[in-house]
Write an enzyme that holds these catalytic residues in place. Structure first.
Site, PDB file in Angstrom:
ATOM      1  N   HIS A  57       0.839  -1.207   0.002  1.00  0.00           N
ATOM      2  CA  HIS A  57       0.014   0.069   0.115  1.00  0.00           C
ATOM      3  C   HIS A  57       0.871   1.296  -0.047  1.00  0.00           C
ATOM      4  CE1 HIS A  57      -3.344   2.788   1.320  1.00  0.00           C
ATOM      5  NE2 HIS A  57      -2.246   3.176   2.101  1.00  0.00           N
ATOM      6  N   HIS A  62       1.378   5.020  -2.277  1.00  0.00           N
ATOM      7  CA  HIS A  62       1.743   6.499  -1.551  1.00  0.00           C
ATOM      8  C   HIS A  62       2.717   6.986  -2.357  1.00  0.00           C
ATOM      9  CE1 HIS A  62      -1.153   7.185   1.414  1.00  0.00           C
ATOM     10  NE2 HIS A  62      -1.101   5.868   2.029  1.00  0.00           N
ATOM     11  N   GLU A 103      -5.998   8.634   0.367  1.00  0.00           N
ATOM     12  CA  GLU A 103      -6.212   7.124   0.362  1.00  0.00           C
ATOM     13  C   GLU A 103      -7.199   7.082  -0.770  1.00  0.00           C
ATOM     14  OE1 GLU A 103      -4.722   5.019   1.812  1.00  0.00           O
ATOM     15  OE2 GLU A 103      -3.598   6.009   3.504  1.00  0.00           O
ATOM     16  N   SER A 122      -3.902   0.356  -4.358  1.00  0.00           N
ATOM     17  CA  SER A 122      -3.313  -0.873  -3.748  1.00  0.00           C
ATOM     18  C   SER A 122      -4.258  -1.742  -3.524  1.00  0.00           C
ATOM     19  CB  SER A 122      -2.564  -0.325  -2.391  1.00  0.00           C
ATOM     20  OG  SER A 122      -3.604  -0.083  -1.315  1.00  0.00           O
TER      21      SER A 122
END
Length: 185
Positions: A57, A62, A103, A122
């Site tokens: 993730h 990110h 997110e 993700s």
């Protein structure tokens, strides 16, 4: 290495952490252009959705955005602003901003709807749901509205916000940060 590349592009660096950091420690990292990267990996049976971050993730979702100068500036501004307050209402708003942008954000690129939020990128299941499911409400980006929108971490997201550009996000965050500065004064 990823850090060498990022440092040259935007000054960002990734730092390994064993799990969640307390909020102020996380914000402090962002304010210094450091991104705490979780070192655990999710089990295969949770590839479609995991409510907490893992290395996939963080590194796949990110870190690539830290190479974009405008997004990098937004994220640093977010961290700096968050360090200025302990007001629970503002902290709730900041959590919502992070959730619906960093997110679970969507963006238009050359007229096409794209994923940019790490929670979307993700998660193969969440990605497909966000782009294709007819029950997802895709709202135009509005920071004021985001600050008032609740979310749940235990389901695919029924509401997503769509940016026109990262400049729109950066500029909205800079105005929001001025509000925090005025409140803190």
């Amino acid at each position: 290495s990823v850090n060498t590349f990022l440092k040259e592009l935007t000054g960002w660096q990734s730092r390994a952490v064993p799990g969640y950091l307390p909020a102020k420690a996380f914000f402090s990292c962002l304010a210094e252009r450091l991104f705490p990267t979780t070192i655990i990996i999710r089990p295969k049976d949770q590839i479609d959705y995991l409510p907490e971050p893992d290395i996939f993730h963080d590194i796949f979702g990110h870190v690539p955005l830290h190479a974009d100068p405008t997004f990098a500036d937004f994220l640093q501004s977010y961290g700096q602003a968050a360090l200025l307050t302990d007001d629970p209402d503002i902290m709730t708003e900041l959590a919502r901003i992070f959730w619906f942008t960093v997110e679970f954000g969507l963006i238009y690129e050359n007229g096409h709807l794209k994923l940019y939020g790490s929670g979307l990128i993700s998660s193969p299941g969440e990605s497909k749901h966000a782009l294709e499911h007819h029950d997802v409400e895709r709202r135009p980006f509005d920071l004021q509205q985001i600050c008032q929108t609740d979310f749940r971490i235990d389901q695919y997201q029924p509401i997503l916000y769509v940016l026109e550009s990262f400049e729109e996000l950066r500029d909205a965050m800079n105005l929001y940060a001025l509000k925090i500065i005025e409140t803190a004064s």
